[in-house]
Design an enzyme around this catalytic site. Structure first.
Site, PDB file in Angstrom:
ATOM      1  N   ARG A  21       0.795  -1.321   0.013  1.00 38.78           N
ATOM      2  CA  ARG A  21      -0.032  -0.208  -0.087  1.00 38.78           C
ATOM      3  C   ARG A  21       0.809   1.153  -0.045  1.00 38.78           C
ATOM      4  O   ARG A  21       0.587   2.078  -0.530  1.00 38.78           O
ATOM      5  CB  ARG A  21      -0.955  -0.100   1.293  1.00 38.78           C
ATOM      6  CG  ARG A  21      -1.788   1.400   1.416  1.00 38.78           C
ATOM      7  CD  ARG A  21      -2.463   0.907   2.668  1.00 38.78           C
ATOM      8  NE  ARG A  21      -1.480   0.888   3.761  1.00 38.78           N
ATOM      9  CZ  ARG A  21      -0.735   1.997   4.460  1.00 38.78           C
ATOM     10  NH1 ARG A  21      -0.831   3.148   4.206  1.00 38.78           N
ATOM     11  NH2 ARG A  21      -0.017   1.414   5.544  1.00 38.78           N
ATOM     12  N   HIS A  51      13.006   3.229  22.139  1.00 39.94           N
ATOM     13  CA  HIS A  51      12.405   4.485  22.932  1.00 39.94           C
ATOM     14  C   HIS A  51      11.136   4.007  23.606  1.00 39.94           C
ATOM     15  O   HIS A  51      10.007   3.995  23.306  1.00 39.94           O
ATOM     16  CB  HIS A  51      12.035   5.606  21.813  1.00 39.94           C
ATOM     17  CG  HIS A  51      11.852   6.858  22.312  1.00 39.94           C
ATOM     18  ND1 HIS A  51      11.488   7.798  21.579  1.00 39.94           N
ATOM     19  CD2 HIS A  51      12.418   7.415  23.348  1.00 39.94           C
ATOM     20  CE1 HIS A  51      11.573   8.891  22.285  1.00 39.94           C
ATOM     21  NE2 HIS A  51      12.230   8.770  23.247  1.00 39.94           N
ATOM     22  N   GLU A  58       2.201   5.084  24.572  1.00 39.20           N
ATOM     23  CA  GLU A  58       1.221   4.818  23.417  1.00 39.20           C
ATOM     24  C   GLU A  58       0.149   3.786  24.011  1.00 39.20           C
ATOM     25  O   GLU A  58      -1.202   3.799  23.798  1.00 39.20           O
ATOM     26  CB  GLU A  58       1.726   3.944  22.151  1.00 39.20           C
ATOM     27  CG  GLU A  58       0.875   3.612  21.217  1.00 39.20           C
ATOM     28  CD  GLU A  58       1.439   2.488  20.155  1.00 39.20           C
ATOM     29  OE1 GLU A  58       2.069   1.504  20.779  1.00 39.20           O
ATOM     30  OE2 GLU A  58       1.148   2.843  18.861  1.00 39.20           O
ATOM     31  N   TRP A  80       2.471   8.590  16.091  1.00 40.64           N
ATOM     32  CA  TRP A  80       1.278   8.471  15.148  1.00 40.64           C
ATOM     33  C   TRP A  80       0.830   9.890  14.404  1.00 40.64           C
ATOM     34  O   TRP A  80       0.079   9.808  13.642  1.00 40.64           O
ATOM     35  CB  TRP A  80       0.182   8.278  16.075  1.00 40.64           C
ATOM     36  CG  TRP A  80      -0.078   6.911  16.513  1.00 40.64           C
ATOM     37  CD1 TRP A  80       0.189   6.035  17.612  1.00 40.64           C
ATOM     38  CD2 TRP A  80      -0.693   5.862  15.740  1.00 40.64           C
ATOM     39  NE1 TRP A  80       0.131   4.539  17.534  1.00 40.64           N
ATOM     40  CE2 TRP A  80      -0.498   4.583  16.188  1.00 40.64           C
ATOM     41  CE3 TRP A  80      -1.255   5.642  14.309  1.00 40.64           C
ATOM     42  CZ2 TRP A  80      -1.217   3.272  15.694  1.00 40.64           C
ATOM     43  CZ3 TRP A  80      -1.665   4.668  13.764  1.00 40.64           C
ATOM     44  CH2 TRP A  80      -1.629   3.113  14.585  1.00 40.64           C
ATOM     45  N   TYR A  94      -7.637   1.730  17.706  1.00 37.93           N
ATOM     46  CA  TYR A  94      -7.602   0.936  19.106  1.00 37.93           C
ATOM     47  C   TYR A  94      -8.188   1.090  20.338  1.00 37.93           C
ATOM     48  O   TYR A  94      -9.183   0.526  20.771  1.00 37.93           O
ATOM     49  CB  TYR A  94      -6.160   0.651  19.413  1.00 37.93           C
ATOM     50  CG  TYR A  94      -5.280   0.076  18.267  1.00 37.93           C
ATOM     51  CD1 TYR A  94      -5.460  -1.315  17.828  1.00 37.93           C
ATOM     52  CD2 TYR A  94      -4.405   0.763  17.514  1.00 37.93           C
ATOM     53  CE1 TYR A  94      -4.697  -1.757  16.909  1.00 37.93           C
ATOM     54  CE2 TYR A  94      -3.616   0.554  16.598  1.00 37.93           C
ATOM     55  CZ  TYR A  94      -4.010  -0.786  16.113  1.00 37.93           C
ATOM     56  OH  TYR A  94      -3.097  -1.237  15.208  1.00 37.93           O
ATOM     57  N   ARG A 126     -12.625 -19.663  27.851  1.00 33.69           N
ATOM     58  CA  ARG A 126     -11.752 -19.681  26.468  1.00 33.69           C
ATOM     59  C   ARG A 126     -12.211 -18.523  25.649  1.00 33.69           C
ATOM     60  O   ARG A 126     -11.974 -18.680  24.518  1.00 33.69           O
ATOM     61  CB  ARG A 126     -11.999 -21.047  25.996  1.00 33.69           C
ATOM     62  CG  ARG A 126     -11.192 -21.989  26.701  1.00 33.69           C
ATOM     63  CD  ARG A 126     -11.422 -23.727  26.446  1.00 33.69           C
ATOM     64  NE  ARG A 126     -13.023 -23.894  26.362  1.00 33.69           N
ATOM     65  CZ  ARG A 126     -13.446 -25.055  26.642  1.00 33.69           C
ATOM     66  NH1 ARG A 126     -12.750 -26.141  26.642  1.00 33.69           N
ATOM     67  NH2 ARG A 126     -14.771 -25.422  26.607  1.00 33.69           N
ATOM     68  N   ARG A 127     -12.887 -17.532  26.411  1.00 31.37           N
ATOM     69  CA  ARG A 127     -13.356 -16.446  25.514  1.00 31.37           C
ATOM     70  C   ARG A 127     -12.757 -15.280  25.962  1.00 31.37           C
ATOM     71  O   ARG A 127     -13.577 -14.293  25.777  1.00 31.37           O
ATOM     72  CB  ARG A 127     -14.999 -16.742  25.613  1.00 31.37           C
ATOM     73  CG  ARG A 127     -15.568 -17.916  25.039  1.00 31.37           C
ATOM     74  CD  ARG A 127     -17.076 -17.828  25.539  1.00 31.37           C
ATOM     75  NE  ARG A 127     -17.398 -19.447  25.048  1.00 31.37           N
ATOM     76  CZ  ARG A 127     -19.062 -19.557  25.277  1.00 31.37           C
ATOM     77  NH1 ARG A 127     -19.727 -18.485  25.661  1.00 31.37           N
ATOM     78  NH2 ARG A 127     -19.484 -20.738  24.809  1.00 31.37           N
ATOM     79  N   CYS A 146      -3.487  -3.238  12.935  1.00 38.72           N
ATOM     80  CA  CYS A 146      -2.560  -4.347  12.782  1.00 38.72           C
ATOM     81  C   CYS A 146      -2.437  -5.088  13.387  1.00 38.72           C
ATOM     82  O   CYS A 146      -2.451  -6.571  13.351  1.00 38.72           O
ATOM     83  CB  CYS A 146      -0.953  -3.376  12.474  1.00 38.72           C
ATOM     84  SG  CYS A 146      -1.082  -2.394  11.122  1.00 38.72           S
ATOM     85  N   ARG A 166      -1.879  -8.972  12.243  1.00 44.84           N
ATOM     86  CA  ARG A 166      -2.408  -9.309  10.815  1.00 44.84           C
ATOM     87  C   ARG A 166      -1.134  -8.753   9.745  1.00 44.84           C
ATOM     88  O   ARG A 166      -0.856  -9.346   8.736  1.00 44.84           O
ATOM     89  CB  ARG A 166      -3.667  -8.566  10.161  1.00 44.84           C
ATOM     90  CG  ARG A 166      -3.769  -7.209  10.204  1.00 44.84           C
ATOM     91  CD  ARG A 166      -4.728  -6.603   9.423  1.00 44.84           C
ATOM     92  NE  ARG A 166      -4.446  -5.100   9.486  1.00 44.84           N
ATOM     93  CZ  ARG A 166      -3.846  -4.481   8.555  1.00 44.84           C
ATOM     94  NH1 ARG A 166      -3.157  -5.062   7.628  1.00 44.84           N
ATOM     95  NH2 ARG A 166      -3.628  -3.090   8.704  1.00 44.84           N
ATOM     96  N   GLY A 168       2.857  -6.734  10.138  1.00 41.87           N
ATOM     97  CA  GLY A 168       3.827  -6.391  10.888  1.00 41.87           C
ATOM     98  C   GLY A 168       5.125  -5.841  10.012  1.00 41.87           C
ATOM     99  O   GLY A 168       5.751  -6.385   9.315  1.00 41.87           O
ATOM    100  N   ASP A 169       5.523  -4.614  10.589  1.00 42.46           N
ATOM    101  CA  ASP A 169       6.786  -3.840  10.102  1.00 42.46           C
ATOM    102  C   ASP A 169       7.695  -4.445  10.913  1.00 42.46           C
ATOM    103  O   ASP A 169       7.800  -4.042  12.171  1.00 42.46           O
ATOM    104  CB  ASP A 169       6.332  -2.285  10.359  1.00 42.46           C
ATOM    105  CG  ASP A 169       7.697  -1.705   9.773  1.00 42.46           C
ATOM    106  OD1 ASP A 169       8.673  -2.130   9.893  1.00 42.46           O
ATOM    107  OD2 ASP A 169       7.607  -0.359   9.650  1.00 42.46           O
ATOM    108  N   ASN A 177       5.491  -3.419  19.300  1.00 42.03           N
ATOM    109  CA  ASN A 177       4.325  -4.300  19.579  1.00 42.03           C
ATOM    110  C   ASN A 177       4.642  -5.492  20.511  1.00 42.03           C
ATOM    111  O   ASN A 177       3.929  -5.529  21.568  1.00 42.03           O
ATOM    112  CB  ASN A 177       3.794  -4.943  18.007  1.00 42.03           C
ATOM    113  CG  ASN A 177       3.264  -4.003  17.008  1.00 42.03           C
ATOM    114  OD1 ASN A 177       3.823  -4.008  16.043  1.00 42.03           O
ATOM    115  ND2 ASN A 177       2.224  -3.116  17.675  1.00 42.03           N
ATOM    116  N   LEU A 208       9.696  -6.910   6.151  1.00 35.99           N
ATOM    117  CA  LEU A 208      10.896  -5.869   6.213  1.00 35.99           C
ATOM    118  C   LEU A 208      10.570  -4.959   4.700  1.00 35.99           C
ATOM    119  O   LEU A 208      10.746  -5.512   3.726  1.00 35.99           O
ATOM    120  CB  LEU A 208      12.361  -6.585   6.024  1.00 35.99           C
ATOM    121  CG  LEU A 208      12.732  -7.113   7.197  1.00 35.99           C
ATOM    122  CD1 LEU A 208      13.986  -8.000   6.998  1.00 35.99           C
ATOM    123  CD2 LEU A 208      13.131  -5.965   8.345  1.00 35.99           C
ATOM    124  N   ALA A 263       7.267   3.824   6.596  1.00 36.06           N
ATOM    125  CA  ALA A 263       6.524   3.803   5.597  1.00 36.06           C
ATOM    126  C   ALA A 263       4.966   4.271   5.752  1.00 36.06           C
ATOM    127  O   ALA A 263       4.343   3.671   6.689  1.00 36.06           O
ATOM    128  CB  ALA A 263       6.521   2.538   5.073  1.00 36.06           C
TER     129      ALA A 263
END
Ligand SMILES: Nc1nc(=O)c2c([nH]1)NC[C@@H]1CN(c3ccc(C(=O)N[C@@H](CCC(=O)O)C(=O)O)cc3)CN21
Ligand SMILES: O=c1ccn([C@H]2C[C@H](O)[C@@H](COP(=O)(O)O)O2)c(=O)[nH]1
Length: 264
Positions: A21, A51, A58, A80, A94, A126-127, A146, A166, A168-169, A177, A208, A263
């Site tokens: 994208r 950092h 965040e 951001w 989020y 389990r929920r 993400c 879903r 990941g940079d 993360n 990457l 990016a």
């Protein structure tokens, strides 16, 4: 942080060239998992200086339910900025989905409060899931989530957490993360009188950017240091009551920071 270095190496070895994208281009793999035993240290990347302030503020910002970058900027966090509109707004990202998901029947669902309640009252459930992926609201978000879903499990007095990311940079986003969700695992455990267990990172498209390849290779020439430890100095009444100064990281030894362009 060997699991992280193994991920970088795997992308360099097996990644396929993908258009994306942002127009930058990536090397990408699909499907990867890393496990961190939180009793063995706090999973902060040591092959470049991270950092941590940005990561902590965040997470506090997500937990407040805030979706405007003003709070981050007030604390000198700029990660951001590129995605915000002129008023600083990011749309229902989020914070909104975690704390105030709007259901079709008009209810407002606080998924984080519900999660803490479930862990405390029904630890075998389990929920125990929080989802930021709200298909009806994706178009209104500055960026689709993400790190889109996480689940917790209680076993042997320990709380473990698994994240599904879903996209990941691998150079810029994933180190943030991992640290952010490891911290969230500690905070949830602290709130529920449990010990932190494992943090499991599971990724979909894990990439990457082509302008991060040299920086990734540079990191792979560096020997990792032992992991630091995290201590929570104060337990507030609720998960959104923590302050930056409540977290003490000791023994964080890291190689020098490596610059990379994000990016957009
Ligand atoms: N391409 C891309 N990668 C990301 O990791 C990412 C996005 N976009 N969009 C939304 C958020 C914002 N995140 C970001 C954005 C920038 C940095 C970054 O520039 N990090 C630098 C400086 C850190 C700082 O100033 O605190 C780093 O060296 O880690 C990290 C995470 C994670 N996300
Ligand atoms: O917490 C985050 C947020 C974003 N990212 C990265 C993953 C991708 O490189 C971009 C998002 O682009 P999409 O086209 O929406 O997948 O941001 C991250 O790693 N961590």
């Amino acid at each position: 942080m060997q699991p992280y270095l193994d991920l970088l190496q795997r992308i360099l070895n097996e990644g396929t060239r993908q258009e994306d994208r942002t127009g930058t281009g990536t090397l990408a793999i699909f499907g990867h998992q890393m496990r961190f035993d939180l009793s063995q240290g706090f999973p902060l990347v040591t092959t470049k200086k991270l950092h941590l302030r940005s990561i902590i503020y965040e997470l506090l910002w997500f937990l407040k339910g805030d979706t405007n970058v003003r709070y981050l900027q007030d604390h000198k966090v700029r990660i951001w900025d590129e995605w915000a509109d002129e008023t600083g707004d990011l749309g229902p990202v989020y914070g909104k989905q975690w704390r105030d998901w709007e259901a079709a029947d008009g209810r407002h669902i606080d998924q984080i409060a519900a999660l803490v309640h479930q862990i405390n009252t029904n630890p075998a459930s389990r929920r125990q899931i929080v989802s930021a992926w709200n298909p009806g609201e994706i178009e209104k978000m500055a960026l689709a989530p993400c790190h889109c879903l996480f689940q917790t499990q209680v076993a042997d007095g320990k709380l473990s957490l698994q994240l599904y990311q879903r996209s990941g940079d691998a150079f810029l986003g994933i180190p943030f993360n991992i640290a952010s969700y490891a911290l969230l695992t500690h905070m949830l455990a602290d709130q529920c009188g449990l010990k932190p267990g494992h943090f499991i990172w599971t990724g979909g498209d894990t990439h990457l950017y082509l302008n991060h390849l040299d920086q990734a290779r540079e990191q792979l020439t560096r020997d990792p240091y032992p992991l630091p430890t995290l201590k929570i100095l104060r337990t507030p009444d609720g998960i959104d009551g923590y302050d930056y100064k409540d977290f003490e990281i000791s023994g964080y030894e890291a190689h020098p920071h490596i610059k990379a362009a994000v990016a957009v």
